[in-house]
Scaffold this motif. Structure first.
Motif, PDB file in Angstrom:
ATOM      1  N   VAL A   1     -73.454  -5.332 -30.450  1.00 27.99           N
ATOM      2  CA  VAL A   1     -74.289  -5.829 -29.357  1.00 27.99           C
ATOM      3  C   VAL A   1     -74.823  -7.220 -29.648  1.00 27.99           C
ATOM      4  O   VAL A   1     -75.634  -7.752 -28.882  1.00 27.99           O
ATOM      5  N   GLY A   2     -74.376  -7.806 -30.746  1.00 28.27           N
ATOM      6  CA  GLY A   2     -74.792  -9.165 -31.055  1.00 28.27           C
ATOM      7  C   GLY A   2     -74.382  -9.539 -32.466  1.00 28.27           C
ATOM      8  O   GLY A   2     -73.992  -8.676 -33.270  1.00 28.27           O
ATOM      9  N   GLU A   3     -74.457 -10.829 -32.749  1.00 27.63           N
ATOM     10  CA  GLU A   3     -74.098 -11.331 -34.075  1.00 27.63           C
ATOM     11  C   GLU A   3     -74.871 -10.570 -35.152  1.00 27.63           C
ATOM     12  O   GLU A   3     -76.081 -10.388 -35.048  1.00 27.63           O
ATOM     13  N   GLY A   4     -74.143 -10.123 -36.168  1.00 30.74           N
ATOM     14  CA  GLY A   4     -74.768  -9.434 -37.282  1.00 30.74           C
ATOM     15  C   GLY A   4     -75.046  -7.963 -37.069  1.00 30.74           C
ATOM     16  O   GLY A   4     -75.574  -7.293 -37.951  1.00 30.74           O
ATOM     17  N   THR A   5     -74.675  -7.422 -35.892  1.00 28.16           N
ATOM     18  CA  THR A   5     -74.912  -6.001 -35.602  1.00 28.16           C
ATOM     19  C   THR A   5     -73.597  -5.294 -35.342  1.00 28.16           C
ATOM     20  O   THR A   5     -72.669  -5.869 -34.771  1.00 28.16           O
ATOM     21  N   THR A   6     -73.495  -4.034 -35.765  1.00 30.36           N
ATOM     22  CA  THR A   6     -72.353  -3.199 -35.445  1.00 30.36           C
ATOM     23  C   THR A   6     -72.837  -1.766 -35.244  1.00 30.36           C
ATOM     24  O   THR A   6     -73.902  -1.394 -35.737  1.00 30.36           O
ATOM     25  N   ALA A   7     -72.043  -0.985 -34.533  1.00 34.69           N
ATOM     26  CA  ALA A   7     -72.386   0.412 -34.290  1.00 34.69           C
ATOM     27  C   ALA A   7     -71.117   1.227 -34.165  1.00 34.69           C
ATOM     28  O   ALA A   7     -70.067   0.697 -33.793  1.00 34.69           O
ATOM     29  N   LYS A   8     -71.215   2.521 -34.462  1.00 37.23           N
ATOM     30  CA  LYS A   8     -70.062   3.400 -34.392  1.00 37.23           C
ATOM     31  C   LYS A   8     -69.807   3.851 -32.967  1.00 37.23           C
ATOM     32  O   LYS A   8     -70.728   4.096 -32.202  1.00 37.23           O
ATOM     33  N   GLY A   9     -68.529   3.989 -32.673  1.00 39.61           N
ATOM     34  CA  GLY A   9     -68.130   4.529 -31.391  1.00 39.61           C
ATOM     35  C   GLY A   9     -67.689   5.965 -31.526  1.00 39.61           C
ATOM     36  O   GLY A   9     -68.210   6.722 -32.345  1.00 39.61           O
ATOM     37  N   GLU A  10     -66.687   6.330 -30.756  1.00 40.00           N
ATOM     38  CA  GLU A  10     -66.206   7.707 -30.689  1.00 40.00           C
ATOM     39  C   GLU A  10     -65.360   8.103 -31.890  1.00 40.00           C
ATOM     40  O   GLU A  10     -65.418   9.240 -32.360  1.00 40.00           O
ATOM     41  N   VAL A  11     -64.558   7.166 -32.399  1.00 37.50           N
ATOM     42  CA  VAL A  11     -63.614   7.469 -33.482  1.00 37.50           C
ATOM     43  C   VAL A  11     -63.703   6.434 -34.598  1.00 37.50           C
ATOM     44  O   VAL A  11     -62.758   5.697 -34.874  1.00 37.50           O
ATOM     45  N   PRO A  12     -64.813   6.367 -35.340  1.00 37.17           N
ATOM     46  CA  PRO A  12     -65.004   5.290 -36.306  1.00 37.17           C
ATOM     47  C   PRO A  12     -64.396   5.524 -37.694  1.00 37.17           C
ATOM     48  O   PRO A  12     -64.270   4.567 -38.473  1.00 37.17           O
ATOM     49  N   ASP A  13     -64.031   6.777 -37.992  1.00 29.90           N
ATOM     50  CA  ASP A  13     -63.608   7.088 -39.366  1.00 29.90           C
ATOM     51  C   ASP A  13     -62.344   6.346 -39.752  1.00 29.90           C
ATOM     52  O   ASP A  13     -61.350   6.340 -39.026  1.00 29.90           O
ATOM     53  N   GLY A  14     -62.374   5.744 -40.954  1.00 29.06           N
ATOM     54  CA  GLY A  14     -61.227   5.013 -41.464  1.00 29.06           C
ATOM     55  C   GLY A  14     -61.223   3.539 -41.108  1.00 29.06           C
ATOM     56  O   GLY A  14     -60.310   2.815 -41.502  1.00 29.06           O
TER      57      GLY A  14
END
Lengths: 113, 114
Positions: free
Chosen positions: A50-63
């Motif tokens: 949602v912005g520089e320096g940020t991340t988040a998991k979605g539905e299938v993040p493994d691997g």
């Protein structure tokens, strides 16, 4: 007017190898996304930002891992590729408001042998 | 949680015939709705979107969609199919008032026969 650019377009890996997919957007979008597309499964969200320096998991993040060090770039990493990760990967970006559409790149076709 | 159902993973029509691709959503409040098209070996392109301004939405390439709250539907139509319409079509939903994520349907592949 490039929009969303994905590199590479094609790649073949051996099981256990690592690689990074790059996504770049020139529309000054806040949000960026990584999806995978498999036959009959539609698009599934892997990770998003949602912005520089940020991340988040979605539905299938493994691997998978991601990083967004610059607003215009969103990297998707596979640390140890597995055959189940054979897919077409799409990057997308959008403005803040949920009424705004996502803009997609042309995809990266990844085969894991 | 929101969901999107596209009825029919494959639809086949003759050139010049009506195109109707179905999309139903589940949401407690009217969401934002989108139709995307994907041509072979390409990414998704926006066809049209509904953001509550008007229930009948016109998009590119002669497509339109009607939002029907009572039926929780947002079906895509085109009066006369063209060979170039052959592609995969995806319906997607986003809740009003803020979610950064779209929920996509599984897609409908449209075949146009000469």
């Amino acid at each position: 007017n490039a929009g969303v650019t994905q590199t590479p377009k094609f790649r073949v890996l051996k099981t256990g190898q690592s690689m990074t997919l790059l996504c770049a957007q020139d529309m000054n979008h806040e949000y960026m996304y990584w999806y995978r597309q498999d036959p009959g499964m539609g698009l599934r969200l892997i990770h998003y930002s949602v912005g520089e320096g940020t991340t988040a998991k979605g539905e299938v993040p493994d691997g998978y891992n991601v990083s967004r060090l610059k607003k215009q770039n969103f990297l998707l990493g596979l640390e140890s590729a597995a055959p189940s990760q054979t897919s077409v990967y799409f990057c997308a970006s959008s403005y803040l408001q949920s009424s705004q559409p996502q803009h997609f790149g042309d995809g990266t076709r990844l085969s894991i042998l | 949680a929101q969901s999107v159902t596209q009825l029919g993973s494959h639809v086949s029509v003759s050139e010049g015939a009506l195109v109707l691709l179905r999309c139903n959503y589940s949401s407690s409040v009217p969401p934002y709705l989108f139709w995307y098209v994907q041509y072979p070996n390409q990414g998704l392109q926006l066809l049209l979107k509904y953001t509550s301004a008007a229930t009948l939405v016109k998009g590119i390439n002669g497509f339109e969609a009607e939002f029907k709250k009572s039926e929780t539907s947002f079906h895509l139509t085109k009066p006369s199919a063209h060979m170039s319409d052959a592609a995969e079509y995806f319906c997607a939903v986003s809740p009003q008032g803020g979610s950064e994520k779209l929920v996509f349907g599984k897609g409908t592949k449209l075949t146009v026969n000469p």
